[in-house]
Design a protein around this motif. Structure first.
Motif, mmCIF file in Angstrom:
data_model
loop_
_atom_site.group_PDB
_atom_site.id
_atom_site.type_symbol
_atom_site.label_atom_id
_atom_site.label_comp_id
_atom_site.label_asym_id
_atom_site.label_seq_id
_atom_site.Cartn_x
_atom_site.Cartn_y
_atom_site.Cartn_z
ATOM 1 N N ILE A 1 8.495 25.296 127.890
ATOM 2 C CA ILE A 1 7.468 25.196 128.935
ATOM 3 C C ILE A 1 8.096 25.366 130.315
ATOM 4 O O ILE A 1 7.570 26.088 131.174
ATOM 5 C CB ILE A 1 6.735 23.843 128.834
ATOM 6 C CG1 ILE A 1 5.884 23.796 127.561
ATOM 7 C CG2 ILE A 1 5.853 23.619 130.065
ATOM 8 C CD1 ILE A 1 5.232 22.447 127.320
ATOM 9 N N SER B 1 7.240 28.653 132.515
ATOM 10 C CA SER B 1 6.540 28.349 133.765
ATOM 11 C C SER B 1 7.317 28.848 134.976
ATOM 12 O O SER B 1 6.718 29.242 135.986
ATOM 13 C CB SER B 1 6.316 26.838 133.887
ATOM 14 O OG SER B 1 5.508 26.364 132.838
ATOM 15 N N THR C 1 0.140 17.931 132.071
ATOM 16 C CA THR C 1 1.120 18.369 131.077
ATOM 17 C C THR C 1 2.308 17.423 131.042
ATOM 18 O O THR C 1 2.815 17.072 129.959
ATOM 19 C CB THR C 1 1.597 19.794 131.396
ATOM 20 O OG1 THR C 1 0.474 20.685 131.401
ATOM 21 C CG2 THR C 1 2.607 20.272 130.360
ATOM 22 N N CYS D 1 -1.243 24.176 127.910
ATOM 23 C CA CYS D 1 -0.499 25.433 128.052
ATOM 24 C C CYS D 1 -1.425 26.631 127.925
ATOM 25 O O CYS D 1 -1.290 27.626 128.654
ATOM 26 C CB CYS D 1 0.613 25.500 127.003
ATOM 27 S SG CYS D 1 1.934 24.294 127.227
#
Length: 333
Positions: free
Chosen positions: A204, A208, A238, A268
């Protein structure tokens, strides 16, 4: 004339997410299956998904047919752009299905079919991740046609997303097995789940960080004012969900690891949707530009409104019938 694009966007969006969730966890179970050396544990793991794994793939068919019917221009561009990973995914899913059945009927070669099932699950997951990475990066388009090469989808970024999705599906699979198993097997899955979560968290962070660099429109979408204020709840939520997922993996919670993993995937998924909206062929055609005629969408919608409730009902019923813990004395036949 009535605009059917938002309706079909919602149908495809929900359908894709349900596929990612439902087939994702049983593909994740298949990935974790390859790390199991105990025959009794392998039987229990297989029994946990035996009644429902093939029904989960219904949503993949719905997504493909829906894209073809409702957004034909997008289908015509995306399919040749990701032809090889899609082909690999379909072959891996087919091989995985064969391995699942032959494991029970070809006992002398059960070890071979065990590893075939796990490898097929891993390859199908990796291929889906490559497709996702290629989609985020966008496609080379000339006019209304794909103008790139067949191997353009394989980039360092798409390969990373392929690996990332393997960790993600494995985390979902670990959550499912924690929910369905008990005792030493459950504790073993919890330990694996913590490693999977670490991989997901790293994925992630990297994705990102890289996504805004790959496409300036995405950077502007997330970091311009006042967008950064409006969209800040997504990364904040998140972070909190990731904390609760970690805590549930380290506690005695049985439903927590699976439930929080689902929420993590949902956030996500929403983040990706926000990044590319309203494009369906990033960053060339919007949903409305790629859509079929209103008459075509209306005609297809009639069938979808009958089909989708049926799919939801038999999916829900199968999960209800086979609820509870798996036991060694109940097998798949």
């Amino acid at each position: 004339m009535l605009d059917f694009v938002p309706i079909w966007t919602a149908i495809l969006g929900v359908g894709v997410f349900l596929y990612v969730l439902l087939d994702g966890f049983d593909l994740g179970v298949g990935i974790l299956y390859g790390f199991t050396v105990n025959r009794v544990w392998r039987n229990l793991i297989m029994n946990s998904i035996a009644p429902i794994w093939d029904g989960n793939e219904t949503w993949l068919v719905l997504g493909g047919v829906g894209l073809f019917a409702a957004f034909p221009l997008a289908f015509a561009i995306i399919m040749p752009a990701v032809y090889f990973p899609l082909l690999g995914m379909l072959l891996a899913l087919a091989f995985r299905g064969v391995a699942f059945e032959f494991r029970y009927r070809d006992s002398p070669h059960r070890t071979f079919w065990d590893y075939a099932f796990s490898i097929g699950s891993a390859l199908a997951t990796f291929a889906q991740g490559v497709v996702l990475g290629a989609f985020i990066q966008g496609f080379e388009v000339s006019g209304r046609n794909f103008a790139g090469g067949s191997l353009d989808c394989f980039t360092p970024f798409s390969i990373w997303t392929g690996i990332s999705l393997m960790f993600g599906y494995a985390l979902l699979g670990a959550g499912w097995l924690i929910l369905k198993t008990q005792g030493e097997l459950q504790e073993w899955v919890r330990r694996l789940g913590r490693w999977c979560f670490a991989g997901v968290l790293l994925a992630i962070i990297v994705v990102s960080a890289l996504t805004p660099v790959l496409e300036l429109d995405i950077a502007f979408r997330w970091f311009s004012w006042p967008n950064i204020l409006y969209l800040s709840p997504i990364p904040i939520l998140t972070l909190f969900v990731a904390i609760w997922e970690w805590r549930s993996l380290n506690s005695r919670s049985e439903i927590g690891p699976f439930a929080w993993a689902i929420v993590l995937f949902l956030l996500c998924y929403i983040g990706i949707a926000v990044s590319v909206w309203p494009m369906i062929v990033p960053y060339k055609f919007t949903l409305w530009e790629a859509a079929a005629s209103s008459n075509t969408q209306a005609f297809m919608l009639i069938g979808a409104l009958f089909l989708i409730p049926v799919i939801l009902m038999y999916t829900g019923w199968s999960y209800w019938v086979f609820r509870g813990k798996v036991r060694a004395d109940i097998g798949y036949h």
